[in-house]
Design a protein around this motif. Structure first.
Motif, PDB file in Angstrom:
ATOM      1  N   VAL A 114       0.844  -1.200   0.000  1.00  0.00           N
ATOM      2  CA  VAL A 114       0.000   0.000   0.000  1.00  0.00           C
ATOM      3  C   VAL A 114       0.880   1.250   0.000  1.00  0.00           C
ATOM      4  O   VAL A 114       0.676   2.184  -0.778  1.00  0.00           O
ATOM      5  CB  VAL A 114      -0.933  -0.002   1.238  1.00  0.00           C
ATOM      6  N   ARG A 115       1.921   1.228   0.844  1.00  0.00           N
ATOM      7  CA  ARG A 115       2.813   2.386   0.944  1.00  0.00           C
ATOM      8  C   ARG A 115       3.554   2.613  -0.386  1.00  0.00           C
ATOM      9  O   ARG A 115       3.757   3.744  -0.798  1.00  0.00           O
ATOM     10  CB  ARG A 115       3.816   2.123   2.073  1.00  0.00           C
ATOM     11  N   ALA A 116       3.940   1.525  -1.026  1.00  0.00           N
ATOM     12  CA  ALA A 116       4.635   1.665  -2.308  1.00  0.00           C
ATOM     13  C   ALA A 116       3.696   2.286  -3.347  1.00  0.00           C
ATOM     14  O   ALA A 116       4.090   3.183  -4.094  1.00  0.00           O
ATOM     15  CB  ALA A 116       5.136   0.305  -2.788  1.00  0.00           C
ATOM     16  N   LEU A 117       2.431   1.835  -3.359  1.00  0.00           N
ATOM     17  CA  LEU A 117       1.480   2.415  -4.322  1.00  0.00           C
ATOM     18  C   LEU A 117       1.245   3.889  -4.013  1.00  0.00           C
ATOM     19  O   LEU A 117       1.109   4.718  -4.925  1.00  0.00           O
ATOM     20  CB  LEU A 117       0.163   1.632  -4.309  1.00  0.00           C
ATOM     21  N   GLN A 118       1.217   4.224  -2.719  1.00  0.00           N
ATOM     22  CA  GLN A 118       1.061   5.643  -2.357  1.00  0.00           C
ATOM     23  C   GLN A 118       2.265   6.437  -2.863  1.00  0.00           C
ATOM     24  O   GLN A 118       2.126   7.522  -3.420  1.00  0.00           O
ATOM     25  CB  GLN A 118       0.907   5.801  -0.843  1.00  0.00           C
ATOM     26  N   ALA A 119       3.488   5.864  -2.661  1.00  0.00           N
ATOM     27  CA  ALA A 119       4.699   6.567  -3.120  1.00  0.00           C
ATOM     28  C   ALA A 119       4.683   6.727  -4.639  1.00  0.00           C
ATOM     29  O   ALA A 119       5.253   7.677  -5.173  1.00  0.00           O
ATOM     30  CB  ALA A 119       5.945   5.789  -2.696  1.00  0.00           C
ATOM     31  N   LEU A 120       4.009   5.805  -5.322  1.00  0.00           N
ATOM     32  CA  LEU A 120       3.927   5.886  -6.782  1.00  0.00           C
ATOM     33  C   LEU A 120       2.834   6.869  -7.233  1.00  0.00           C
ATOM     34  O   LEU A 120       2.580   7.013  -8.423  1.00  0.00           O
ATOM     35  CB  LEU A 120       3.633   4.494  -7.360  1.00  0.00           C
ATOM     36  N   GLY A 121       2.141   7.473  -6.263  1.00  0.00           N
ATOM     37  CA  GLY A 121       1.091   8.446  -6.593  1.00  0.00           C
ATOM     38  C   GLY A 121      -0.241   7.793  -6.888  1.00  0.00           C
ATOM     39  O   GLY A 121      -1.140   8.425  -7.454  1.00  0.00           O
ATOM     40  N   LEU A 122      -0.399   6.498  -6.477  1.00  0.00           N
ATOM     41  CA  LEU A 122      -1.640   5.786  -6.806  1.00  0.00           C
ATOM     42  C   LEU A 122      -2.498   5.538  -5.567  1.00  0.00           C
ATOM     43  O   LEU A 122      -3.428   4.727  -5.597  1.00  0.00           O
ATOM     44  CB  LEU A 122      -1.300   4.453  -7.486  1.00  0.00           C
ATOM     45  N   GLY A 123      -2.164   6.242  -4.473  1.00  0.00           N
ATOM     46  CA  GLY A 123      -2.858   6.000  -3.204  1.00  0.00           C
ATOM     47  C   GLY A 123      -4.350   6.283  -3.282  1.00  0.00           C
ATOM     48  O   GLY A 123      -5.170   5.523  -2.767  1.00  0.00           O
ATOM     49  N   ALA A 124      -4.734   7.376  -3.951  1.00  0.00           N
ATOM     50  CA  ALA A 124      -6.152   7.753  -3.985  1.00  0.00           C
ATOM     51  C   ALA A 124      -6.941   6.703  -4.767  1.00  0.00           C
ATOM     52  O   ALA A 124      -8.024   6.272  -4.345  1.00  0.00           O
ATOM     53  CB  ALA A 124      -6.302   9.125  -4.633  1.00  0.00           C
ATOM     54  N   GLY A 125      -6.375   6.264  -5.885  1.00  0.00           N
ATOM     55  CA  GLY A 125      -7.044   5.240  -6.698  1.00  0.00           C
ATOM     56  C   GLY A 125      -7.214   3.956  -5.896  1.00  0.00           C
ATOM     57  O   GLY A 125      -8.254   3.305  -5.951  1.00  0.00           O
ATOM     58  N   LEU A 126      -6.197   3.611  -5.107  1.00  0.00           N
ATOM     59  CA  LEU A 126      -6.251   2.376  -4.323  1.00  0.00           C
ATOM     60  C   LEU A 126      -7.321   2.469  -3.241  1.00  0.00           C
ATOM     61  O   LEU A 126      -8.087   1.528  -3.036  1.00  0.00           O
ATOM     62  CB  LEU A 126      -4.879   2.103  -3.691  1.00  0.00           C
ATOM     63  N   ALA A 127      -7.379   3.636  -2.573  1.00  0.00           N
ATOM     64  CA  ALA A 127      -8.337   3.788  -1.464  1.00  0.00           C
ATOM     65  C   ALA A 127      -9.762   3.510  -1.949  1.00  0.00           C
ATOM     66  O   ALA A 127     -10.594   2.998  -1.210  1.00  0.00           O
ATOM     67  CB  ALA A 127      -8.215   5.195  -0.880  1.00  0.00           C
ATOM     68  N   ALA A 128     -10.043   3.827  -3.205  1.00  0.00           N
ATOM     69  CA  ALA A 128     -11.405   3.668  -3.718  1.00  0.00           C
ATOM     70  C   ALA A 128     -11.762   2.213  -4.010  1.00  0.00           C
ATOM     71  O   ALA A 128     -12.935   1.879  -4.155  1.00  0.00           O
ATOM     72  CB  ALA A 128     -11.547   4.499  -4.992  1.00  0.00           C
ATOM     73  N   ILE A 129     -10.768   1.331  -4.084  1.00  0.00           N
ATOM     74  CA  ILE A 129     -11.065  -0.050  -4.503  1.00  0.00           C
ATOM     75  C   ILE A 129     -10.671  -1.098  -3.459  1.00  0.00           C
ATOM     76  O   ILE A 129     -10.886  -2.286  -3.667  1.00  0.00           O
ATOM     77  CB  ILE A 129     -10.336  -0.382  -5.831  1.00  0.00           C
ATOM     78  N   ALA A 130     -10.063  -0.659  -2.349  1.00  0.00           N
ATOM     79  CA  ALA A 130      -9.503  -1.624  -1.386  1.00  0.00           C
ATOM     80  C   ALA A 130     -10.459  -1.880  -0.230  1.00  0.00           C
ATOM     81  O   ALA A 130     -11.150  -0.978   0.230  1.00  0.00           O
ATOM     82  CB  ALA A 130      -8.185  -1.078  -0.849  1.00  0.00           C
ATOM     83  N   THR A 131     -10.483  -3.111   0.240  1.00  0.00           N
ATOM     84  CA  THR A 131     -11.261  -3.474   1.430  1.00  0.00           C
ATOM     85  C   THR A 131     -10.295  -3.922   2.523  1.00  0.00           C
ATOM     86  O   THR A 131      -9.458  -4.800   2.270  1.00  0.00           O
ATOM     87  CB  THR A 131     -12.196  -4.670   1.114  1.00  0.00           C
ATOM     88  N   PRO A 132     -10.381  -3.341   3.738  1.00  0.00           N
ATOM     89  CA  PRO A 132      -9.489  -3.790   4.819  1.00  0.00           C
ATOM     90  C   PRO A 132      -9.712  -5.268   5.113  1.00  0.00           C
ATOM     91  O   PRO A 132     -10.835  -5.773   5.031  1.00  0.00           O
ATOM     92  CB  PRO A 132      -9.916  -2.927   6.009  1.00  0.00           C
ATOM     93  N   LEU A 133      -8.634  -5.955   5.443  1.00  0.00           N
ATOM     94  CA  LEU A 133      -8.707  -7.392   5.725  1.00  0.00           C
ATOM     95  C   LEU A 133      -8.331  -7.626   7.189  1.00  0.00           C
ATOM     96  O   LEU A 133      -7.141  -7.623   7.535  1.00  0.00           O
ATOM     97  CB  LEU A 133      -7.743  -8.136   4.797  1.00  0.00           C
ATOM     98  N   PRO A 134      -9.331  -7.814   8.060  1.00  0.00           N
ATOM     99  CA  PRO A 134      -9.004  -8.025   9.469  1.00  0.00           C
ATOM    100  C   PRO A 134      -8.319  -9.370   9.666  1.00  0.00           C
ATOM    101  O   PRO A 134      -8.438 -10.268   8.831  1.00  0.00           O
ATOM    102  CB  PRO A 134     -10.373  -7.999  10.159  1.00  0.00           C
ATOM    103  N   ASP A 135      -7.599  -9.517  10.776  1.00  0.00           N
ATOM    104  CA  ASP A 135      -6.936 -10.790  11.072  1.00  0.00           C
ATOM    105  C   ASP A 135      -7.999 -11.820  11.420  1.00  0.00           C
ATOM    106  O   ASP A 135      -8.778 -11.627  12.352  1.00  0.00           O
ATOM    107  CB  ASP A 135      -5.962 -10.592  12.254  1.00  0.00           C
ATOM    108  N   GLY A 136      -8.047 -12.902  10.649  1.00  0.00           N
ATOM    109  CA  GLY A 136      -9.063 -13.924  10.901  1.00  0.00           C
ATOM    110  C   GLY A 136      -8.503 -15.121  11.644  1.00  0.00           C
ATOM    111  O   GLY A 136      -9.200 -16.111  11.849  1.00  0.00           O
ATOM    112  N   GLY A 137      -7.221 -15.082  12.050  1.00  0.00           N
ATOM    113  CA  GLY A 137      -6.629 -16.200  12.776  1.00  0.00           C
ATOM    114  C   GLY A 137      -6.371 -17.399  11.874  1.00  0.00           C
ATOM    115  O   GLY A 137      -6.560 -17.349  10.663  1.00  0.00           O
ATOM    116  N   VAL A 138      -5.934 -18.499  12.521  1.00  0.00           N
ATOM    117  CA  VAL A 138      -5.638 -19.736  11.775  1.00  0.00           C
ATOM    118  C   VAL A 138      -6.328 -20.897  12.486  1.00  0.00           C
ATOM    119  O   VAL A 138      -6.211 -21.050  13.706  1.00  0.00           O
ATOM    120  CB  VAL A 138      -4.121 -20.018  11.733  1.00  0.00           C
ATOM    121  N   ARG A 139      -7.068 -21.691  11.711  1.00  0.00           N
ATOM    122  CA  ARG A 139      -7.749 -22.864  12.298  1.00  0.00           C
ATOM    123  C   ARG A 139      -7.260 -24.141  11.646  1.00  0.00           C
ATOM    124  O   ARG A 139      -6.703 -24.127  10.549  1.00  0.00           O
ATOM    125  CB  ARG A 139      -9.265 -22.750  12.068  1.00  0.00           C
ATOM    126  N   ARG A 140      -7.475 -25.271  12.357  1.00  0.00           N
ATOM    127  CA  ARG A 140      -7.232 -26.579  11.758  1.00  0.00           C
ATOM    128  C   ARG A 140      -8.490 -27.009  11.017  1.00  0.00           C
ATOM    129  O   ARG A 140      -9.573 -26.466  11.273  1.00  0.00           O
ATOM    130  CB  ARG A 140      -6.969 -27.597  12.875  1.00  0.00           C
TER     131      ARG A 140
END
Ligand SMILES: Cc1cc2nc3c(=O)[nH]c(=O)nc-3n(C[C@H](O)[C@H](O)[C@H](O)COP(=O)(O)OP(=O)(O)OC[C@H]3O[C@@H](n4cnc5c(N)ncnc54)[C@H](O)[C@@H]3O)c2cc1C
Length: 395
Positions: A50-76
């Motif tokens: 995300v930071r690299a895309l922001q540094a590339l000037g694409l942060g605003a475009g990314l914000a419009a299409i990205a969904t946060p991914l919460p930690d869902g843990g690991v199960r067997r």
């Protein structure tokens, strides 16, 4: 005006082409496919991506299409928690993005100065001392100050410049799909969607792209899942592959079965997982007054277990663009090599440790792994997350 030829219009090539053009370079992108088309799947971007895309000037475009991914843990597969979900601070939370949305954002970032030529297969890179670098498709040679090899895992340019680095199978295959919301199963409120389920040689991960019924967030919403299984890719048609997946993952906690049932064969994307061993001895090759660099999977293809391949390609692009603003060629090419090789080596090492955990088989080994997994996995993931969170584009 300085000129660059970028070979390959994957995410890495498109990102670096746009960045160079925005810095005033004249850029030609050569892509062997007749049409530049992303896979209909999704990609997880960690804070470094995300930071690299922001540094590339694409942060605003990314914000419009990205969904946060919460930690869902690991199960067997029996539902037992190996690693409990934990809250993640906002600046460390990864996001998930539909690849077609990401592709649109990268294409929009190309602007007017980039010439994109499709149906051109580069066969040779010219690296004669004293001459400008160039690439050839066997009919014509295009010279430039800089050649960026963003031609993916099977990079012909890497084969020519770093033949010691070979593409090998990682011993597993991956299946992915995005189930659009109108087709996605409704899950009970208490059923976790995000998160990982880990069996002997098998892994299943799912994530939401936007919210059902919401017009905001990802413009191509749905549920993204990825399944990894030890062994080779299957030669059968997608219907049979889906039937096999349903058999392999039978009895796994929901929503695995519900997601596999809701997936259309036409939406299934199968891929052999491959990596480079060893990594190339160099990522930057000074040539005459300019140079050639390796970027993205051409430089460091790795298994997707930590979701870092595209993130590193964006890091490469942001680093190269920044170094080219600060230093002249061919110094910038050498600086790129110095900065990017240790960084890629660290992430590849973490990914290989994760591969070893994922590929544990045999009852005793599995029991030992499960007993240790809480610590190993959370330590491994924490160090991967920390190194992802700490990365900053060079200034
Ligand atoms: C199952 C799976 C899941 C993944 N999940 C994630 C994830 O969640 N997060 C993440 O960060 N990464 C993930 N990755 C990795 C990520 O997809 C790759 O690292 C990334 O797409 C690499 O981009 P690239 O531009 O370097 O290469 P590519 O996307 O392979 O693009 C290379 C381009 O070069 C073109 N080309 C090749 N040879 C030539 C030639 N000779 N002449 C002209 N053009 C040529 C190709 O046609 C292609 O368009 C995943 C990978 C897999 C397999």
């Amino acid at each position: 005006m300085r000129s660059a030829v970028v070979v390959g219009a994957g995410v890495g090539g498109l990102a670096v082409a746009g960045a160079l053009a925005r810095s005033g370079w004249q850029v030609t992108v050569l892509e062997r496919a007749e049409r530049v088309r992303p896979e209909p799947t999704a990609v997880v971007l960690w804070p470094n991506g995300v930071r690299a895309l922001q540094a590339l000037g694409l942060g605003a475009g990314l914000a419009a299409i990205a969904t946060p991914l919460p930690d869902g843990g690991v199960r067997r597969p029996d539902g037992h928690w190996l690693v409990q979900p934990r809250p993640i601070p906002a600046d460390r939370m990864p996001v998930v993005v539909h690849r077609e949305d990401l592709h649109d954002a990268l294409i929009a970032g190309l602007g007017e100065r980039v010439e994109l030529r499709t149906g051109v297969t580069v066969r040779h890179v010219r690296v004669e001392p004293g001459e400008r670098p160039g690439v050839s498709d066997g009919r014509q040679t295009i010279e430039a100050d800089l050649v960026v090899a963003a031609d993916g895992t099977d990079s012909g340019i890497r084969r020519q410049l770093a033949p010691e680095s070979r593409v090998v199978s990682s011993g597993c295959a991956a299946w992915r799909a995005v189930i659009p919301w109108y087709q996605a199963p409704r899950l009970p409120d208490d059923q976790p969607l995000a998160g990982e389920i880990l069996g002997a040689g098998y892994r299943f991960v799912a994530a939401s792209l936007g919210e059902r019924g919401s017009s905001g967030g990802s413009s191509r919403g749905g549920i993204y899942w990825v399944a990894t299984a030890a062994g080779a890719p299957r030669p059968e048609p997608p219907e049979t592959q889906l039937a096999l997946l349903r058999r392999w993952y039978a009895g796994w906690p929901e929503p695995v079965g519900a997601l596999l049932d809701a997936t259309e064969p036409a939406d299934l994307v199968q891929q052999e997982v491959r990596e480079l061993r060893p990594l190339p001895r160099a990522y930057g090759f000074p040539v005459g007054p300019g140079g050639v660099v390796l970027l993205g999977d051409a430089a460091h293809a790795m298994p997707p277990h930590l979701g870092q391949g595209a993130c590193l390609a964006f890091e490469d692009a942001a680093t190269l663009a920044s170094l080219l603003r600060e230093a002249r060629l061919p110094d910038a090419v050498q600086a790129y090599d110095r900065v990017r090789r240790p960084r890629a080596a660290t992430v590849v090492r973490q990914t290989r440790r994760m591969s070893a955990v994922l590929q544990t088989r045999g009852r005793l080994a599995l029991r030992a792994r499960d007993a240790a997994l809480g610590t190993i996995n959370s330590r491994l993931i924490s160090s991967a997350v920390a190194s992802a969170a700490q990365w900053r584009p060079p200034t």
